[in-house]
Scaffold this active site. Structure first.
Site, PDB file in Angstrom:
ATOM      1  N   GLU A 158     -98.183 -24.694 -44.570  1.00 53.92           N
ATOM      2  CA  GLU A 158     -97.091 -24.588 -45.532  1.00 53.92           C
ATOM      3  C   GLU A 158     -96.135 -25.780 -45.407  1.00 53.92           C
ATOM      4  O   GLU A 158     -94.917 -25.620 -45.327  1.00 53.92           O
ATOM      5  CB  GLU A 158     -96.350 -23.259 -45.363  1.00 53.92           C
ATOM      6  CG  GLU A 158     -97.185 -22.063 -45.793  1.00 53.92           C
ATOM      7  CD  GLU A 158     -96.385 -20.790 -45.917  1.00 53.92           C
ATOM      8  OE1 GLU A 158     -96.618 -20.031 -46.865  1.00 53.92           O
ATOM      9  OE2 GLU A 158     -95.513 -20.538 -45.055  1.00 53.92           O
ATOM     10  N   GLU A 232    -103.093 -16.817 -47.529  1.00 55.66           N
ATOM     11  CA  GLU A 232    -102.151 -15.900 -46.882  1.00 55.66           C
ATOM     12  C   GLU A 232    -101.725 -14.885 -47.932  1.00 55.66           C
ATOM     13  O   GLU A 232    -100.785 -15.120 -48.689  1.00 55.66           O
ATOM     14  CB  GLU A 232    -100.917 -16.629 -46.322  1.00 55.66           C
ATOM     15  CG  GLU A 232    -101.126 -17.291 -44.990  1.00 55.66           C
ATOM     16  CD  GLU A 232     -99.810 -17.666 -44.317  1.00 55.66           C
ATOM     17  OE1 GLU A 232     -98.785 -17.011 -44.589  1.00 55.66           O
ATOM     18  OE2 GLU A 232     -99.812 -18.631 -43.533  1.00 55.66           O
TER      19      GLU A 232
END
Length: 577
Positions: A158, A232
């Site tokens: 991320e 995710e």
């Protein structure tokens, strides 16, 4: 050997479309003797892949080390995945977030204030390359094209939420390839950060927990070809001390999963099984207010903290069965855990003869924890004050309890932005017990030092001439065998002998205790805190033996009832509803 590749619209395994149905299972949050059980339960839910992060700071607690033994045996974990007929995704970071201490980055890395964090900076990159080399020495032989289970390796984590340094991402990709990784490389970002956090040539995937159709559409804009993947899929959430226990609707999460699979996307459930932040491994968030994360990483996942299926497990299995064949059997429901009890005794007061806990070191000016080696998580600081006045610290990270001539004066908490209190008397010995409650794991405060920052003063005059005693939590001193009656004021170490008829998972009820840490047969269970929401500490079956077991409790505040009680189910606290 099998070949795994990224096609125009699908992942391809030996040239055929392959949908990844993955679940996150962090080997470092599960006792290693339970890995096979958790992997098998993922298979029986209908998953075909296990995903894990790799925590740099756990493997390398000091420079030049790399531990792959016991609960850090990644090689064994990957072999167990293969033995179960499943595949694997490895996400080595170097930054992992994961609500893990410092986001997985080792604290020693930032002793040099010039070292960059998650950027193209030579000293940082040199350490990262050494780390990735060691990780891939384990991972490379387990790649699918060598007969192993590993399908994908992720670069960073991320990154779009942190920075936009493409040279940094490119360097990580080059290190990964030069170490022998041949399987496809991926990145992951929230949908509105896909461009800034990704790198051309690496397959972009997304992270989200709702609005699947819209977010997959946005992912397709940024990743025009190849398979769509939510790597995710947030099916739960984590908890902070002092807040509520987070839960999400099983029906709503299952509906979002159905939308994902109906669109033909691949998925990684975050989490399939959260496990536990054993020891002192949990991280913290700080977006203006410091929020340390609890010991349990239950995450309201399909498999709960004790490894038992939840309603979400069965709801997800039902959805997966609409698209893929699932095994015929499911795990049995949870059984109530044994409920032994014992009396705590053999007290060892921390402030009486503290030399039993470590060695004093002398400093002119007060050092931060990061100046010490090894870095402590708990330490005593002492000096002399000449009289009453207002004691002021630069900043407390994260909890400081102040004593004057052995009498408690007060406690300062970082989350309350507290850093001063009045000293009622003097002259006398000033003693401060400082606790690191977890390093920030997300955002710009990653890598910050711990302890007392910026020194201390009384009425504006700097306090100098300090002695510091880092407390060795790996070797706990033994006290005299004596029973404790009534409430107990800490800091004090207590012990109990707990009789169990046979090895089994246990849930230790800490509701009548204050704040501290516990060990079971030497295994670090983690922190407890009366403020909640978490009330029980999970004791995994492999550390429990038939007959007598030793429980050790380090109480830092006030323990109301000197008894150890176990309950049949985990108690993770009140929910928002």
């Amino acid at each position: 050997m099998p070949e795994f590749a990224i096609g125009d619209t699908d992942f391809l395994l030996d040239g055929r479309p392959f949908r990844i149905l993955s679940g996150a299972l962090h080997y470092f949050r599960v006792h290693p003797d339970l890995w096979a059980d958790r992997i098998d339960k993922a298979r029986r839910m209908g998953l075909n892949t296990i995903e894990t992060y790799v925590p740099w700071n756990a493997h390398a607690p000091e420079p030049g080390t790399f531990d792959v033994t016991g609960g850090l045996d990644l090689d064994r974990f990957l072999r167990l995945i293969a033995d179960a007929g499943m595949y694997a995704i490895v996400r080595p970071g170097p930054y992992i977030c994961a609500e893990w201490d410092n986001g997985g980055l080792p604290a020693w890395l930032f002793r040099d204030p010039e070292v960059g964090v998650r950027q193209f900076e030579p000293r940082y990159l040199a350490a990262v390359r050494e780390y990735l080399t060691r990780v891939f020495e384990v991972v490379v032989p387990h790649q699918v094209d060598r007969g192993g289970p590993v399908l994908l390796v992720q670069v960073e984590n991320e990154y779009g939420a942190f920075g936009d340094d493409k040279r940094y991402l490119q360097a990580l990709a080059e290190y990964t390839r030069s170490a022998g990784v041949t399987v496809p490389l991926t990145t992951v970002d929230q949908p509105d950060m896909l461009e800034v956090g990704g790198l051309d040539g690496l397959h972009r995937t997304a992270s989200f927990g709702s609005g699947a159709a819209a977010r997959l559409a946005l992912l397709r804009e940024h990743q025009p070809t190849g398979p769509l993947m939510c790597s995710e899929f947030w099916n739960g959430w984590f908890d902070n001390w002092g807040a509520h226990h987070h839960t999400t609707s099983a029906a709503d999460a299952a509906a979002e999963l159905d939308t994902l699979l109906a669109a033909g996307a691949s998925v990684n459930l975050y989490m399939f099984h959260g496990g536990t932040n054993f020891g002192l491994t949990s991280g913290a968030n700080d977006k203006g207010v410091y929020q340390p994360i609890v010991t349990s990483y239950d995450y309201d996942a399909p498999l709960d903290e004790g490894g038992d299926p939840t309603p979400k497990y069965h709801a997800f299995r039902e959805v997966i069965a609409r698209y893929h064949k699932v095994p015929d059997t499911v795990p049995p429901p949870a059984r109530p855990a044994p409920t032994p009890s014992a009396v705590l005794g053999a007290p060892v007061p921390l402030l009486d003869a503290p030399e039993r806990w470590g060695t004093w070191r002398s400093f002119d000016e007060l050092p931060v924890f990061d100046d010490l080696s090894p870095m402590p998580r708990l330490a005593l600081l002492r000096t002399w004050v000449d009289g009453p006045g207002v004691l002021v610290f630069g900043e407390v990270r994260d909890r400081a309890t102040v004593f004057l001539d052995g009498v408690r004066v007060g406690t300062l908490l970082r989350e309350h932005h507290e850093r001063a209190l009045p000293l009622p008397g003097g002259p006398g010995e000033l003693l401060v017990l400082v606790e690191d409650e977890g390093r920030v794991d997300y955002g710009p405060r990653i890598g910050e030092p711990k302890g007392i920052i910026g020194g201390a003063s009384v009425d504006g005059s700097p306090l100098l001439g300090w002695e510091v005693l880092p407390i060795d939590l790996a070797t706990l001193p033994t006290g005299r065998s004596s029973q404790v009656v009534g409430p107990v004021a800490g800091p004090v170490l207590l012990r109990a002998s707990v009789d169990v008829s046979a090895p089994a998972d246990l849930f230790l009820d800490t509701g009548e205790w204050g704040k501290g840490m516990a060990w079971f047969n030497g295994f670090p269970l983690g922190r407890y805190w009366r403020r909640g929401p978490q009330r029980t500490l999970y004791v995994p079956r492999p550390v429990v033996r038939a007959g007598a077991n030793e429980l050790a409790v380090l109480e830092l505040d006030t323990l109301l009832d000197p008894a150890a009680r176990f309950v049949p189910r985990p108690l993770l606290g009140h929910t928002e509803a």
